[in-house]
Design a protein around this motif. Sequence first.
Motif, PDB file in Angstrom:
ATOM      1  N   GLU A  90      -0.349  32.346  64.711  1.00 54.55           N
ATOM      2  CA  GLU A  90      -0.605  33.493  65.713  1.00 54.55           C
ATOM      3  C   GLU A  90       0.619  34.285  65.696  1.00 54.55           C
ATOM      4  N   VAL A  91       0.469  35.467  65.516  1.00 56.25           N
ATOM      5  CA  VAL A  91       1.490  36.408  65.570  1.00 56.25           C
ATOM      6  C   VAL A  91       2.264  36.410  67.008  1.00 56.25           C
ATOM      7  N   GLY A  92       3.411  36.662  67.013  1.00 57.78           N
ATOM      8  CA  GLY A  92       4.295  36.682  68.247  1.00 57.78           C
ATOM      9  C   GLY A  92       4.567  35.112  68.860  1.00 57.78           C
ATOM     10  N   GLN A  93       3.982  34.255  68.213  1.00 59.70           N
ATOM     11  CA  GLN A  93       4.146  32.785  68.831  1.00 59.70           C
ATOM     12  C   GLN A  93       5.408  32.110  68.287  1.00 59.70           C
ATOM     13  N   THR A  94       6.016  31.408  69.101  1.00 62.20           N
ATOM     14  CA  THR A  94       7.246  30.534  68.414  1.00 62.20           C
ATOM     15  C   THR A  94       6.750  28.996  68.516  1.00 62.20           C
ATOM     16  N   TYR A  95       7.015  28.427  67.490  1.00 59.69           N
ATOM     17  CA  TYR A  95       6.506  26.838  67.408  1.00 59.69           C
ATOM     18  C   TYR A  95       7.832  26.064  67.184  1.00 59.69           C
ATOM     19  N   GLY A  96       8.137  24.875  67.882  1.00 61.79           N
ATOM     20  CA  GLY A  96       9.031  24.183  67.953  1.00 61.79           C
ATOM     21  C   GLY A  96       8.808  22.977  67.228  1.00 61.79           C
ATOM     22  N   VAL A  97       9.505  22.425  66.093  1.00 62.28           N
ATOM     23  CA  VAL A  97       9.035  21.035  65.342  1.00 62.28           C
ATOM     24  C   VAL A  97      10.514  20.115  65.290  1.00 62.28           C
ATOM     25  N   LYS A  98      10.203  18.950  65.117  1.00 66.11           N
ATOM     26  CA  LYS A  98      11.186  18.194  64.703  1.00 66.11           C
ATOM     27  C   LYS A  98      10.698  17.757  63.207  1.00 66.11           C
ATOM     28  N   MET A  99      11.894  18.021  62.327  1.00 67.02           N
ATOM     29  CA  MET A  99      11.636  17.840  60.731  1.00 67.02           C
ATOM     30  C   MET A  99      12.375  16.409  60.438  1.00 67.02           C
ATOM     31  N   ARG A 100      11.499  15.762  59.754  1.00 66.84           N
ATOM     32  CA  ARG A 100      12.183  14.489  59.049  1.00 66.84           C
ATOM     33  C   ARG A 100      12.063  14.788  57.386  1.00 66.84           C
ATOM     34  N   ILE A 101      12.968  14.412  57.017  1.00 64.80           N
ATOM     35  CA  ILE A 101      13.190  14.666  55.475  1.00 64.80           C
ATOM     36  C   ILE A 101      12.579  13.241  54.900  1.00 64.80           C
ATOM     37  N   PHE A 102      11.811  13.405  53.851  1.00 63.63           N
ATOM     38  CA  PHE A 102      11.075  12.287  53.143  1.00 63.63           C
ATOM     39  C   PHE A 102      10.205  11.400  54.383  1.00 63.63           C
ATOM     40  N   GLY A 103      10.015  11.948  55.296  1.00 63.21           N
ATOM     41  CA  GLY A 103       9.161  11.448  56.360  1.00 63.21           C
ATOM     42  C   GLY A 103       9.940  10.785  57.391  1.00 63.21           C
ATOM     43  N   PHE A 104      11.488  10.549  57.239  1.00 65.60           N
ATOM     44  CA  PHE A 104      11.970   9.494  58.167  1.00 65.60           C
ATOM     45  C   PHE A 104      13.415   9.898  58.500  1.00 65.60           C
ATOM     46  N   ILE A 105      14.047  10.939  57.755  1.00 59.19           N
ATOM     47  CA  ILE A 105      15.717  11.015  58.033  1.00 59.19           C
ATOM     48  C   ILE A 105      15.509  12.298  58.819  1.00 59.19           C
ATOM     49  N   PRO A 106      16.080  12.419  60.465  1.00 62.56           N
ATOM     50  CA  PRO A 106      16.093  13.769  61.001  1.00 62.56           C
ATOM     51  C   PRO A 106      16.836  14.537  60.256  1.00 62.56           C
ATOM     52  N   PHE A 107      16.465  15.994  60.482  1.00 63.36           N
ATOM     53  CA  PHE A 107      17.184  17.242  59.989  1.00 63.36           C
ATOM     54  C   PHE A 107      17.267  18.460  60.738  1.00 63.36           C
ATOM     55  N   GLY A 108      18.225  18.813  61.445  1.00 67.11           N
ATOM     56  CA  GLY A 108      18.398  20.164  61.809  1.00 67.11           C
ATOM     57  C   GLY A 108      18.006  20.144  63.406  1.00 67.11           C
ATOM     58  N   GLY A 109      17.652  18.961  64.036  1.00 59.80           N
ATOM     59  CA  GLY A 109      17.400  19.082  65.387  1.00 59.80           C
ATOM     60  C   GLY A 109      16.210  19.676  65.536  1.00 59.80           C
ATOM     61  N   THR A 110      15.953  20.411  66.539  1.00 61.45           N
ATOM     62  CA  THR A 110      14.419  21.185  66.667  1.00 61.45           C
ATOM     63  C   THR A 110      14.760  22.552  65.990  1.00 61.45           C
ATOM     64  N   HIS A 111      13.582  22.710  64.929  1.00 58.65           N
ATOM     65  CA  HIS A 111      13.252  23.939  64.311  1.00 58.65           C
ATOM     66  C   HIS A 111      12.356  24.569  64.783  1.00 58.65           C
ATOM     67  N   TYR A 112      12.767  25.966  65.236  1.00 61.11           N
ATOM     68  CA  TYR A 112      11.861  27.068  65.769  1.00 61.11           C
ATOM     69  C   TYR A 112      11.407  27.892  64.775  1.00 61.11           C
TER      70      TYR A 112
END
Length: 195
Positions: A90-112
Motif C-alpha cells: 500500500e502506497v504511503g505505508q511503512t512496514y517494520g520487519v526483523k530480518m534473519r540471514i539464512f533464516g536465523f542470523i539477526p541482521f540490521g535490527g528493525t528494517h523499515y
Amino acid sequence: MKKNILLFGILGLMSNGYAQNNKPKSKTEKVVIEYKDKSVKGKQLTVSSEIPMDLDSAWANVKTPALLEFVAKGMIRFKTIESEFPKKWEVGQTYGVKMRIFGFIPFGGTHYLFIEKIDDNNNTISTKEWDKGAKVWNHDVTMKDLGNGIIHYEDSITIYGGVMTRFITAFAKRFYVHRQKRWQIVAKEKLNFTE
C-alpha cells in the motif's frame, strides 16, 4: 553427420545466449547523496535480468509481499514487528520487519520499508528503506516488456551505511542476484502470489 553436429552447435549457442541474457547482471557505482542535510558517499547498485514471463503477471506478483518472501527465501526471512503484511503493498505505508540471514542470523535490527510509489503506467515501484546499518536503502523496481513473453527486470538500489556502505552493498548485490534467480522459478512454475 556434420550437418547434425553443426545444427546442435548452433542450437547450443542459441540456448547459451538466452541463458546469458537471463543470468542477472550487476553494476555498482559511487554516488553522492543527501543524508540528514549532509552530502555523503554512497553506492548505486543495479541488478537486471530477462525473465520469461508476461508483463501483466510479473507486475501483479511484484505488488505482493508474498512474492518478496518467496524470492528472498533461502537468504533472508522477514518477520513483521506489528501486524502481518497486507495482501498487496500500500502506497504511503511503512512496514517494520526483523530480518534473519539464512533464516536465523539477526541482521540490521528493525528494517523499515516505506512504499513511496507504485506506478502502474510505467511498471515501477519505489521504496525508501532503512535500519541501523543501512541508513539509506532506496529501491526502485522497473519492468519492461521485451515481447515474446519476456520482460526486462531491474532492481536499482541507492545504499548508504557510513563505514559499512561497501559491506552492505556487497551483501545487497548477492541478495538481489539471488532474488532474480528466484524470479526465474516464479516464471518457470507460473507462480501466482495475488490470490
